[in-house]
Motif scaffolding. Structure first.
Motif, PDB file in Angstrom:
ATOM      1  N   TRP A  48       1.227  -0.929  -0.231  1.00  0.00           N
ATOM      2  CA  TRP A  48      -0.120  -0.003   0.336  1.00  0.00           C
ATOM      3  C   TRP A  48       0.175   1.054   0.158  1.00  0.00           C
ATOM      4  N   PRO A  49       0.387   1.972  -1.253  1.00  0.00           N
ATOM      5  CA  PRO A  49       1.328   3.160  -0.860  1.00  0.00           C
ATOM      6  C   PRO A  49       1.780   3.582   0.805  1.00  0.00           C
ATOM      7  N   ASP A  50       0.632   4.187   1.867  1.00  0.00           N
ATOM      8  CA  ASP A  50       0.662   4.591   3.146  1.00  0.00           C
ATOM      9  C   ASP A  50       1.133   3.750   3.833  1.00  0.00           C
ATOM     10  N   GLN A  51       1.903   2.802   3.090  1.00  0.00           N
ATOM     11  CA  GLN A  51       2.604   1.866   4.240  1.00  0.00           C
ATOM     12  C   GLN A  51       3.908   1.736   3.916  1.00  0.00           C
TER      13      GLN A  51
END
Length: 117
Positions: free
Chosen positions: A9-12
């Motif tokens: 995921w982009p935010d992980q």
């Protein structure tokens, strides 16, 4: 049998798989690259066909009933960047073979083509 996706995921962190759409009981919510069958598939970007998970070095026992597993990476067609892995587990030893691998890899190529642009 349970199956589903572990995704990036982009935010992980980009070296940890996070559970995505999944059918069946969840055991692991996050899996670092290189750990267990899913982490091995992620770090190598190669399908892992495991007839006996208990013989796999570093296997993560997310579900004690799991006996065999196949994990297929989804790679962006253009960049070969990892998008996710498809994880399919069975309570039966040696439940998967090369025919399963072929069809699951074809599915993952198609999915990556649809969602990996």
């Amino acid at each position: 049998m349970k199956q589903g996706f572990y995704c990036l995921w982009p935010d992980q962190p980009q070296d940890v798989l996070v559970v995505g759409p999944y059918q069946g009981s969840l055991g692991c919510l996050r899996i670092p690259f290189g750990r267990g069958v899913c982490g091995a598939a992620a770090s190598s970007k190669a399908t892992q066909l495991v007839p006996d998970v208990h013989a796999f070095p570093g296997h993560i026992a997310c579900a004690s009933s799991t006996q065999s597993e196949v994990v297929v990476p989804l790679l962006c067609p253009a960049s070969r960047q990892l998008l996710a892995v498809l994880d399919v587990d069975s309570n039966t030893p040696a439940a998967f073979d090369e025919v399963d691998v072929t069809h699951l890899e074809q599915l993952c190529v198609w999915l990556a083509g649809k969602y990996g642009s």
